[in-house]
Design a protein around this motif. Structure first.
Motif, short mmCIF file in Angstrom:
data_model
loop_
_atom_site.label_atom_id
_atom_site.label_comp_id
_atom_site.label_asym_id
_atom_site.label_seq_id
_atom_site.Cartn_x
_atom_site.Cartn_y
_atom_site.Cartn_z
N GLN A 75 0.88 -1.38 0.00
CA GLN A 75 0.17 -0.01 -0.06
C GLN A 75 1.06 1.15 -0.11
O GLN A 75 2.03 1.32 0.57
CB GLN A 75 -0.92 0.34 1.21
N VAL A 76 0.47 2.37 -0.59
CA VAL A 76 0.98 3.82 -0.60
C VAL A 76 -0.10 4.60 -0.37
O VAL A 76 -1.31 4.14 -0.32
CB VAL A 76 1.44 3.94 -1.98
N ASN A 77 0.25 5.89 -0.03
CA ASN A 77 -0.69 6.74 0.35
C ASN A 77 -0.49 8.06 -0.13
O ASN A 77 0.24 8.95 0.65
CB ASN A 77 -0.93 6.77 2.03
N ASN A 78 -0.95 8.43 -1.32
CA ASN A 78 -0.66 9.47 -1.87
C ASN A 78 0.49 9.82 -2.54
O ASN A 78 1.36 10.55 -2.19
CB ASN A 78 -1.07 10.80 -1.49
N PRO A 79 1.16 9.02 -3.70
CA PRO A 79 2.38 8.94 -4.23
C PRO A 79 2.48 10.18 -4.99
O PRO A 79 1.64 10.48 -5.47
CB PRO A 79 2.33 7.66 -4.82
N TYR A 80 3.73 10.83 -5.18
CA TYR A 80 4.21 11.91 -5.74
C TYR A 80 5.36 11.65 -6.59
O TYR A 80 5.19 10.70 -7.53
CB TYR A 80 4.35 13.30 -4.97
N GLY A 81 6.47 12.52 -6.18
CA GLY A 81 7.48 12.57 -7.24
C GLY A 81 8.31 11.01 -7.09
O GLY A 81 8.54 10.51 -6.06
N MET A 82 9.00 10.74 -8.34
CA MET A 82 9.54 9.16 -8.42
C MET A 82 10.89 9.67 -9.23
O MET A 82 11.01 10.59 -9.86
CB MET A 82 8.84 8.33 -9.12
N VAL A 83 11.76 8.67 -8.73
CA VAL A 83 13.27 8.80 -9.65
C VAL A 83 13.78 7.14 -9.49
O VAL A 83 13.63 6.65 -8.36
CB VAL A 83 14.07 9.76 -9.10
N ILE A 84 14.53 6.94 -10.31
CA ILE A 84 15.30 5.77 -10.29
C ILE A 84 16.59 6.14 -9.48
O ILE A 84 17.37 6.99 -10.07
CB ILE A 84 15.41 5.11 -11.71
N GLY A 85 16.83 5.50 -8.72
CA GLY A 85 18.12 5.71 -7.66
C GLY A 85 19.28 5.06 -8.38
O GLY A 85 19.00 4.30 -9.35
N PRO A 86 20.36 5.48 -7.95
CA PRO A 86 21.82 4.70 -8.43
C PRO A 86 21.77 3.37 -8.38
O PRO A 86 22.55 2.65 -9.01
CB PRO A 86 22.87 5.44 -7.58
N ASP A 87 20.95 2.72 -7.39
CA ASP A 87 21.20 1.40 -7.13
C ASP A 87 20.07 0.66 -8.14
O ASP A 87 19.85 -0.47 -7.72
CB ASP A 87 20.83 1.20 -5.61
N GLY A 88 19.34 1.32 -8.86
CA GLY A 88 18.26 0.80 -9.74
C GLY A 88 16.93 0.75 -9.19
O GLY A 88 15.95 0.18 -9.75
N GLY A 89 16.83 1.04 -7.83
CA GLY A 89 15.51 0.93 -7.25
C GLY A 89 14.61 2.33 -7.68
O GLY A 89 14.87 3.11 -7.98
N LEU A 90 13.32 2.09 -7.42
CA LEU A 90 12.38 3.27 -7.59
C LEU A 90 11.93 3.93 -6.35
O LEU A 90 11.42 3.41 -5.48
CB LEU A 90 11.04 2.75 -8.29
N TYR A 91 12.77 5.01 -5.99
CA TYR A 91 12.53 6.23 -5.21
C TYR A 91 11.30 6.71 -5.36
O TYR A 91 10.96 7.48 -6.15
CB TYR A 91 13.49 6.84 -4.72
N PHE A 92 10.28 6.90 -4.43
CA PHE A 92 9.01 7.75 -4.49
C PHE A 92 8.60 8.25 -3.24
O PHE A 92 8.98 7.73 -1.99
CB PHE A 92 7.98 6.90 -4.98
N CYS A 93 7.98 9.53 -3.22
CA CYS A 93 7.53 10.25 -2.29
C CYS A 93 6.13 9.68 -1.67
O CYS A 93 5.25 9.90 -2.63
CB CYS A 93 7.26 11.93 -2.42
N ASP A 94 6.03 9.48 -0.42
CA ASP A 94 4.72 8.61 -0.21
C ASP A 94 4.17 9.77 0.68
O ASP A 94 4.28 9.63 2.08
CB ASP A 94 4.85 7.39 0.53
N ILE A 95 3.56 10.72 0.13
CA ILE A 95 3.40 12.13 1.15
C ILE A 95 2.47 11.87 2.16
O ILE A 95 2.62 12.67 3.30
CB ILE A 95 2.90 13.32 0.24
N ASN A 96 1.29 11.12 2.25
CA ASN A 96 0.53 11.25 3.43
C ASN A 96 1.07 10.17 4.36
O ASN A 96 0.55 10.27 5.46
CB ASN A 96 -0.79 10.85 2.89
#
Length: 351
Positions: A39-60
């Motif tokens: 589950q996520v709660n209001n996802p916003y900005g995303m980026v692929i990190g240097p390690d290949g993972g998807l990092y995202f802002c889970d703002i709520n």
């Protein structure tokens, strides 16, 4: 109906590089906001990190989370879930964030977070896990140009991006400015904007041009920047070589129209997300219209590629039948488009 059929045919063409026919699926999220392994709660900005993972802002959830693209396992990288401003000098996992809207990585692999309601940009040293503030005092305002970033004031920073020179650009929304942090010196300045919420003249020099609600960025390989003006309902291109602003989409009037025609004659509704694909062009999260639109930079034509134009949650498979709910973040990576369908509490994939 004829217009929708034409739009779908053009959507097919716009995604032919990704596959024979367009499709949309949920990558993570259940449609119900929460904090769990799926589950996520209001996802916003995303980026692929240097390690290949998807990092995202889970703002709520007041957190930055990492999604392993192979296992789909989610881990928390920063934020204790409390809506506050504390924790500098300690582990990022024990720090409190306040509405983190955007996340980026610098050339060294450290993570930067734009916290809208703390009015700061924070840095996480990815080797030590320690968090610190690099821009902002925690109090809203406008001050500090010409001095250290951590002594300057911002007012609701939303989006950040590292430019071709490696400096950090900040959409300082309520100040109607873009601020620039020089990474080598730590000094901050106004890059563009005057503080006036008025229309930007086409072709104007970046320095000294007014900006009406600068909301988010995307960058092309040649260093050109694309800028969405949320209150201005327009998209501009910042030419890297000439440092001038060029109007490329939106009439400035709020609305939803123009598919299949010149983007300059189209109406947008509060654009809040951008992503650039060298093969396919510029993608726009037309947030208040609940759609994702594509602008072909070669032809200047705009079309809807995801969303039905009304608020909802699915059904999936056919992109133009899949309703969205105020999408914000976009990311073109790994041959697909990641879409933070914020108030549907999902990250979807368009391919």
């Amino acid at each position: 109906m004829k217009i929708r059929h034409i739009a779908f045919a053009l959507a097919l063409l716009s995604v032919h590089v990704w596959g024979a026919s367009p499709s949309v699926t949920t990558f993570v999220g259940t449609g119900v906001g929460g904090y769990s392994g799926n589950q996520v709660n209001n996802p916003y900005g995303m980026v692929i990190g240097p390690d290949g993972g998807l990092y995202f802002c889970d703002i709520n959830n007041q957190r930055i989370r990492r999604l392993d693209l192979k296992t789909k396992k989610i881990t928390t990288i920063a934020g204790d879930g409390q809506k506050s401003y504390r924790g500098d000098g300690g582990p990022a996992l024990m720090a409190s964030l306040n509405m983190p809207h955007e996340v980026r990585f610098d050339a060294k692999g450290d993570m930067y977070i734009a916290e809208r309601d703390n009015h700061v940009i924070r840095k996480v040293d990815m080797k030590t896990g320690i968090i610190s503030t690099v821009v902002g005092t925690g109090m809203p305002g406008f001050s500090g140009d010409g001095g250290p970033g951590n002594m300057a004031q911002l007012r609701q920073p939303h989006s950040i991006i590292f430019d071709k020179n490696g400096d950090l650009l900040i959409c300082d929304i309520q100040n109607h400015r873009i601020r620039r942090l020089h990474m080598k010196t730590g000094m901050i300045e106004t890059y563009s904007g005057t503080g006036e919420a008025i229309a930007t003249p086409d072709g104007a020099p970046v320095k000294g041009a007014p900006l009406k609600g600068p909301r988010t960025f995307a960058m092309a390989p040649n260093g050109d920047l694309y800028l969405a003006l949320r209150e201005g309902n327009t998209i501009y291109r910042i030419d890297y070589k000439t440092q001038t602003l060029h109007h490329i989409a939106g009439t400035g009037e709020n609305g939803y129209s123009g598919d299949g025609g010149p983007a300059l004659q189209a109406k947008l509704g509060g654009p809040k997300g951008l992503a650039y694909s060298p093969k396919l062009g510029l993608y726009i999260a037309d947030t208040e219209n609940h759609v994702i639109r594509r602008l072909d930079p070669k032809t200047g034509i705009i079309n809807t590629v995801l969303g039905a134009g009304s608020r909802g949650d699915g059904p999936e498979d056919n992109p133009l039948h899949c309703k969205l709910s105020r999408p914000h973040g976009l990311l073109a990576a790994n041959g697909v488009m990641y879409v933070a369908d914020s108030e549907s509490h999902r990250i979807r994939i368009l391919k």
